[in-house]
Design an enzyme around this catalytic site. Sequence first.
Site, PDB file in Angstrom:
ATOM      1  N   ASP A 155     -45.150 -12.616 -11.814  1.00  0.00           N
ATOM      2  CA  ASP A 155     -44.423 -13.857 -11.534  1.00  0.00           C
ATOM      3  C   ASP A 155     -45.461 -14.980 -11.449  1.00  0.00           C
ATOM      4  OD1 ASP A 155     -42.479 -15.699 -10.444  1.00  0.00           O
ATOM      5  OD2 ASP A 155     -43.402 -15.299  -8.492  1.00  0.00           O
ATOM      6  N   TYR A 156     -45.035 -16.228 -11.596  1.00  0.00           N
ATOM      7  CA  TYR A 156     -46.019 -17.312 -11.596  1.00  0.00           C
ATOM      8  C   TYR A 156     -46.101 -18.046 -10.239  1.00  0.00           C
ATOM      9  CZ  TYR A 156     -48.762 -21.300 -13.034  1.00  0.00           C
ATOM     10  OH  TYR A 156     -49.748 -22.257 -13.107  1.00  0.00           O
ATOM     11  N   ASP A 157     -45.068 -18.896  -9.936  1.00  0.00           N
ATOM     12  CA  ASP A 157     -45.149 -19.725  -8.710  1.00  0.00           C
ATOM     13  C   ASP A 157     -45.063 -18.860  -7.456  1.00  0.00           C
ATOM     14  OD1 ASP A 157     -44.869 -22.701  -9.643  1.00  0.00           O
ATOM     15  OD2 ASP A 157     -43.471 -21.523 -10.856  1.00  0.00           O
TER      16      ASP A 157
END
Length: 748
Positions: A508-510
């Site tokens: 996942d990023y954020d």
Amino acid sequence: MNRTIIISNRLPLQITIDDQKLDVTPSVGGLATGLKSFHRDGDSVWIGWSGLTKEEIPDNLLPEVEKKAREEACIAVNFTAEEIDGFYYGFSNRSIWPLFHYFMEFTEWDADKWEIYKSVNQKYADVVIENYREGDNIWVHDYQLLLVPQMIRDKEPNASIGFFNHIPFPSYEVFRTVPWREEILKGMLGANLIGFHTFDYERHFLSSVSRILRHQVQFNEVSLPDRIIKVDSFPMGIDYDKFEQAALKHREVTAGKESELQRRLNHHRQKSPDSKLILSIDRLDYTKGIANRIRAFEYFLEKYPEYIENIRLVMLAVPSRSNVPQYQLLKREIDELVGRINGKFATVNWIPIWYFYRSMPFENLIDLYTSCNIALITPIRDGMNLVAKEYIATRTDQTGVLILSEMAGAFHEMNEALIINPNDFEQIANAIQQAIKMPKEEQVRRNTILQKRLKRYSVEKWADDFMTALERTREIKPAFKAKRISEDVENKILKRFQDTRNRIFFLDYDGTLVNFVDKPENARPDPELLELITTLTKLKKTKVVLISGRDKETLGTWWQDVPVELIAEHGVWVRKTGKEWQLNENVHNDWMENVRPVIETFCDRTPGTFIEEKNYSLAWHYRKADPELGEIRANELSNVLKELISNHGLSVLEGNKVLEIKSSGVNKGKAAGKLLLKRNFEFIFAIGDDWTDEVLFKELPNSAITVKVGLKKTVANFFVNETSQVRSLLNKFIEADRNKEKPIEKKA
Ligand code: ADP
Ligand code: G6P
């Protein structure tokens, strides 16, 4: 129960040196007088200031100062005059004390004094560490030591630390004016349990924590990435038996054996048997409302002149913090007021106010408590006020009337007293008259209830409740099954990674690879992250997938040159390495026109929120909104949207401070599932921080390694605290791949 280390600025004993001789007296003030019996009866050691500066202690007397403290199971800490000036007379009593009591006009902010406050707090924490033994409970007290809990935690991460604030905690609107508000809250949150006298102080504190530090607060628990902190209210009681017994003994004192003070009080009574004595006892402090009390008494004499010569205010003010200008001014004001009123009303036979400015031995305190018909306790603001409780405890024949300010913490437990607003002279004057006229039966009825309550919730019970709650925090476990990745587990994961071919990472990023920032567009990957992910993608037989709720344009631009597979908008779009974006789902966006205006009305009514528009979804972000308002509006919006979009093939996704409206059946789990169908992966690793990643974790086979970022409810197998740990873990995979030949071993 385990041993307790008590730590407060003031020890229960004060040492002075006069002509090379040590004099030890008991300390005044609720904290010291209240905790004394807990210390006396239990297994504890008490660390605090001796009351002397280093300059005041000649070298030859230092061992004796230490010995005197040791005799009372205390460890005396001494500071230089400069430290006491900056820490005690400075930041503690010119900044925190006035502000926390809502005297903002007296509050001074001085960066140098703050520095000294920090260094003295550190010294206290160091002394605790020196004396700490595993298993001890550490109990830190009051506003002078707000930073100590975290300072101890830094050195002893597993210690059991309680913190009790003896003064009010102000509302967020007041607390947020502190220039160092974050540091102060973080310092307090080093504790496992934080206690206040009343629920109001507790909720003000929790509100500041959630608004300023943005930590998750649920009921009375604060969740940090790696710990849960319990916050609760424990109204402090008194050593009831001590006061009751002293009063009973006092009754037995035969004529001629009484104190000088008692003789004078008796004389007053004999001269005019119907006249009344009103008692007032406090440290000379502007929070206590002493000046207002005198003025209200003046108003009473004007309004009810029939009581002239038949009533007297006996006022005891204990010298306190006399180096602070406000206290010096107050002393002058009180002197003048007493002089003026005595001059105005005195007759040849009578003066209205007896004023004592000094500390008194315990016996004299009992003389006063037992001899006065009325106690007039009118603080403008007071954390608790033990004097009110002590007065009631000494009334062994149940007579006597307590007039108590509703601004004292004690008011919540003492409703049977005559409750007044300290700024309302009319009300105070009427309460004095009501007290004078109150029939004996009514006095007995009210005091019987009060005494029963005070006896039950004594200081022993208070301390016991606090310590039991602290012991219980040792058992607080996060309410989910995920485990922290220990060194052992980490080695096993890395070993499995080394031993397998066909490996896949879902990242996942954020909130996972980067921290949250104010605006989504500001969370661009930094060079270190770009390099980390690039290196990871270059490992043989390793597929790296960035799986995010972000729109494809942003992800595509940010990761343009990195050979990573991208999944955007929770699975709507896929960009295979080196290829163009492809639609992964059969989705439409014609619904947006109808939904957008509804979300816009929520943006207008909820400052700090905004809409992020993606190709096939709309996201409403409320991270920057007031946390409580944000949650309320998110709930409201979610309900409104669910109604609006039902039967349109859409759903509302609740992420980390974001609501997202998108086509039903589009989620990270489904997107990952599609990928896994095409190829057989032996090693599957997924990591993410919010609700949308939970769907991913659920969808993966049992053999997958799933990791949650942050201490939150999850179905993942493991958790790490923060994004820096995610990066470090990914680096370890790279390292393990490079050292394939070297077996992973447990470090010494
Ligand atoms: P604070 O903690 O703000 O001073 P409290 O009313 O909670 O106010 O506590 C004051 C304590 O100090 C009480 O326990 C009281 O018995 C004690 N005390 C007050 N005046 C005197 C005095 N003149 N001599 C000795 N002890 C005193
Ligand atoms: C209040 C505070 C205590 C303090 C006491 C006496 O009760 O909560 O922390 O010890 O007043 O004040 P002093 O400045 O003399 O310690």
